[in-house]
Design a protein around this motif. Structure first.
Motif, PDB file in Angstrom:
ATOM      1  N   ARG A 214      38.111  28.942  52.841  1.00 60.50           N
ATOM      2  CA  ARG A 214      36.691  29.102  52.519  1.00 60.50           C
ATOM      3  C   ARG A 214      36.082  30.313  53.230  1.00 60.50           C
ATOM      4  NH1 ARG A 214      34.988  24.275  49.955  1.00 60.50           N
ATOM      5  NH2 ARG A 214      36.912  23.432  49.062  1.00 60.50           N
ATOM      6  N   GLN A 215      36.743  30.798  54.282  1.00 63.08           N
ATOM      7  CA  GLN A 215      36.233  31.938  55.040  1.00 63.08           C
ATOM      8  C   GLN A 215      36.781  33.279  54.549  1.00 63.08           C
ATOM      9  OE1 GLN A 215      37.032  31.195  59.205  1.00 63.08           O
ATOM     10  NE2 GLN A 215      36.304  29.094  59.093  1.00 63.08           N
ATOM     11  N   VAL A 216      37.698  33.239  53.591  1.00 63.84           N
ATOM     12  CA  VAL A 216      38.293  34.475  53.078  1.00 63.84           C
ATOM     13  C   VAL A 216      37.207  35.338  52.418  1.00 63.84           C
ATOM     14  CG1 VAL A 216      39.856  35.398  51.318  1.00 63.84           C
ATOM     15  CG2 VAL A 216      40.595  33.535  52.800  1.00 63.84           C
ATOM     16  N   LEU A 217      37.190  36.621  52.754  1.00 64.59           N
ATOM     17  CA  LEU A 217      36.149  37.528  52.259  1.00 64.59           C
ATOM     18  C   LEU A 217      36.329  37.788  50.761  1.00 64.59           C
ATOM     19  CD1 LEU A 217      36.143  40.130  55.192  1.00 64.59           C
ATOM     20  CD2 LEU A 217      34.623  38.169  54.861  1.00 64.59           C
ATOM     21  N   PHE A 218      35.211  37.760  50.056  1.00 58.90           N
ATOM     22  CA  PHE A 218      35.206  37.999  48.616  1.00 58.90           C
ATOM     23  C   PHE A 218      34.110  39.030  48.349  1.00 58.90           C
ATOM     24  CE2 PHE A 218      37.028  35.299  45.022  1.00 58.90           C
ATOM     25  CZ  PHE A 218      36.911  36.306  44.076  1.00 58.90           C
ATOM     26  N   ASP A 219      34.509  40.289  48.227  1.00 57.49           N
ATOM     27  CA  ASP A 219      33.551  41.377  48.033  1.00 57.49           C
ATOM     28  C   ASP A 219      32.666  41.117  46.811  1.00 57.49           C
ATOM     29  OD1 ASP A 219      32.914  44.259  46.738  1.00 57.49           O
ATOM     30  OD2 ASP A 219      33.123  44.448  48.910  1.00 57.49           O
ATOM     31  N   ASP A 220      31.391  41.503  46.914  1.00 60.78           N
ATOM     32  CA  ASP A 220      30.438  41.260  45.821  1.00 60.78           C
ATOM     33  C   ASP A 220      30.900  41.883  44.507  1.00 60.78           C
ATOM     34  OD1 ASP A 220      28.802  39.782  47.431  1.00 60.78           O
ATOM     35  OD2 ASP A 220      27.395  41.409  47.865  1.00 60.78           O
ATOM     36  N   ARG A 221      31.530  43.042  44.587  1.00 52.70           N
ATOM     37  CA  ARG A 221      32.014  43.692  43.368  1.00 52.70           C
ATOM     38  C   ARG A 221      33.124  42.877  42.710  1.00 52.70           C
ATOM     39  NH1 ARG A 221      33.710  49.315  45.787  1.00 52.70           N
ATOM     40  NH2 ARG A 221      34.364  47.822  47.400  1.00 52.70           N
ATOM     41  N   LEU A 222      33.938  42.226  43.542  1.00 53.76           N
ATOM     42  CA  LEU A 222      35.005  41.393  42.994  1.00 53.76           C
ATOM     43  C   LEU A 222      34.455  40.068  42.459  1.00 53.76           C
ATOM     44  CD1 LEU A 222      37.955  41.975  45.492  1.00 53.76           C
ATOM     45  CD2 LEU A 222      37.539  43.017  43.266  1.00 53.76           C
ATOM     46  N   VAL A 223      33.388  39.579  43.081  1.00 52.94           N
ATOM     47  CA  VAL A 223      32.737  38.384  42.532  1.00 52.94           C
ATOM     48  C   VAL A 223      32.204  38.698  41.131  1.00 52.94           C
ATOM     49  CG1 VAL A 223      30.824  36.755  42.777  1.00 52.94           C
ATOM     50  CG2 VAL A 223      32.131  37.452  44.799  1.00 52.94           C
ATOM     51  N   ASP A 224      31.604  39.885  40.981  1.00 51.68           N
ATOM     52  CA  ASP A 224      31.108  40.286  39.666  1.00 51.68           C
ATOM     53  C   ASP A 224      32.259  40.440  38.674  1.00 51.68           C
ATOM     54  OD1 ASP A 224      28.392  40.307  40.251  1.00 51.68           O
ATOM     55  OD2 ASP A 224      28.430  42.366  41.009  1.00 51.68           O
ATOM     56  N   TYR A 225      33.380  40.952  39.152  1.00 49.75           N
ATOM     57  CA  TYR A 225      34.559  41.089  38.297  1.00 49.75           C
ATOM     58  C   TYR A 225      35.034  39.714  37.827  1.00 49.75           C
ATOM     59  CZ  TYR A 225      39.453  42.156  37.050  1.00 49.75           C
ATOM     60  OH  TYR A 225      40.665  42.259  36.402  1.00 49.75           O
ATOM     61  N   LEU A 226      35.100  38.773  38.768  1.00 46.99           N
ATOM     62  CA  LEU A 226      35.494  37.413  38.414  1.00 46.99           C
ATOM     63  C   LEU A 226      34.528  36.818  37.383  1.00 46.99           C
ATOM     64  CD1 LEU A 226      36.708  34.588  40.760  1.00 46.99           C
ATOM     65  CD2 LEU A 226      34.709  34.171  39.339  1.00 46.99           C
ATOM     66  N   LEU A 227      33.239  37.034  37.590  1.00 45.79           N
ATOM     67  CA  LEU A 227      32.240  36.497  36.665  1.00 45.79           C
ATOM     68  C   LEU A 227      32.296  37.202  35.311  1.00 45.79           C
ATOM     69  CD1 LEU A 227      29.213  35.989  39.092  1.00 45.79           C
ATOM     70  CD2 LEU A 227      30.723  34.243  38.120  1.00 45.79           C
ATOM     71  N   ASP A 228      32.697  38.473  35.304  1.00 44.87           N
ATOM     72  CA  ASP A 228      32.888  39.179  34.030  1.00 44.87           C
ATOM     73  C   ASP A 228      34.006  38.522  33.218  1.00 44.87           C
ATOM     74  OD1 ASP A 228      30.888  41.003  34.518  1.00 44.87           O
ATOM     75  OD2 ASP A 228      32.239  42.576  35.275  1.00 44.87           O
ATOM     76  N   VAL A 229      35.076  38.121  33.920  1.00 44.24           N
ATOM     77  CA  VAL A 229      36.185  37.451  33.240  1.00 44.24           C
ATOM     78  C   VAL A 229      35.715  36.109  32.673  1.00 44.24           C
ATOM     79  CG1 VAL A 229      38.451  36.377  33.558  1.00 44.24           C
ATOM     80  CG2 VAL A 229      37.951  38.574  34.652  1.00 44.24           C
TER      81      VAL A 229
END
Length: 313
Positions: A214-229
């Motif tokens: 749960r502490q693993v870093l998830f960059d905001d740009r990658l969160v947006d990428y995940l949400l794009d998928v």
């Protein structure tokens, strides 16, 4: 903390691979699912090692393992437990069902009717079961490893969408290559090697690893990428039903867990791309000409969708 979680994941994978031969990708799926605090569906033909993989994971952890064979006459109370009347105390007492375990193997889950399958929904989502209006908390960690044969239809029931949405991943074992199958013949000559497995990870270590995920870093740009998928599954003409918000969150946690199994404290684009097909394909329903498409066809469409979405630089 991520380094300790990585060591935990590595020990688990190494121990399971002692008996699940030549299937490193399947073993990794099991470990990722456990670290993410989620559940996994192993879907394949009989006899390729689905039950073996689940037992090997359970044997590797110092916890309680329960195997539950799903059948058409299985009742919800056979899973969750029930209230029994005690003549000595003249009172009702709750008797725990097999769901009260750290690893629950739901063998041939699609052989039970939907009403019985639904008994697992609360357990898989919230880590608890409700019986006669009373809520009972399940042990932690808690993981369901379910199996089903996708090619047998007589006496089976399709898993409802709500049930499928509770699984982080749907994975296949597949037939082993000849060299591995020869090794299976040798190692199983005198019995089942899985029975000789010893625990290599404690329950507290699993819980610490899950907290580290749960502490693993998830960059905001990658969160947006995940949400794009995820958004892509909802807007394409290929799928009639896209990925739910629950599915997106499960996908997010799976990417974090995958990063830990690679020894990283941050998610990279490859984590998202590699997790997309096994984590999302079973959550969508094909549309139009793709309706009724095989599992392989749906996964190919999902892979094409993921590849069509630009990766952030």
């Amino acid at each position: 903390m991520p380094q300790q979680a990585f060591e935990t994941a590595k020990r688990l994978a190494h121990n399971v691979e002692k008996v699940v031969l030549g299937k490193a990708d399947v073993v990794r799926s099991l470990v990722v699912t456990l670290l993410a605090g989620e559940h996994v569906l192993l879907e394949d033909v009989p006899g390729v090692g689905k039950t073996l993989a689940a037992k090997a994971l359970a044997k590797s952890i110092e916890g309680k393992f329960t195997r539950l064979q799903f059948t058409p006459d299985l009742l919800p109370s056979d899973i969750t437990g029930s209230m029994l009347y005690r003549t000595d105390t003249r009172d009702f007492e709750f008797v725990q069902g097999p769901v009260f375990a750290n690893v629950l193997l739901a063998d041939e889950i699609n052989r039970a009717p939907p009403r019985t399958q639904s008994a697992l929904l609360e357990a898989m989502s919230e880590g608890q079961v409700s019986v006669d209006g009373v809520t009972h908390t399940l042990p932690t960690p808690f993981i369901v490893v379910a199996t089903q044969n996708p090619y047998e239809f007589e006496g089976t029931y399709s898993l409802p969408e709500s049930q499928m949405d509770r699984f982080l991943m749907r994975s296949s074992i597949g037939y082993p290559i000849r060299q591995v199958e020869r090794e299976v013949m040798r190692t199983h000559r005198m019995g089942e090697p899985v029975d000789q497995l010893q625990p290599v990870v404690s329950l507290s270590e699993v819980q610490e690893a899950q907290a580290a995920v749960r502490q693993v870093l998830f960059d905001d740009r990658l969160v947006d990428y995940l949400l794009d998928v995820v958004a892509g599954t909802r807007s394409t003409d290929i799928f009639r039903v896209g990925v739910s918000t629950r599915g997106a969150l499960s996908f997010y946690r799976g990417c974090q867990a995958r990063a830990v199994t690679a020894g990283r404290d941050h998610v990279i684009p490859d984590d998202i791309k590699e997790m997309a097909v096994p984590a999302l394909s079973h959550r969508v329903i094909p549309e139009g000409i793709f309706q009724g498409a095989s599992r392989q066809g749906v996964e190919e469409q999902m892979e094409q969708l993921v590849n069509s979405i630009p990766v952030p630089m």
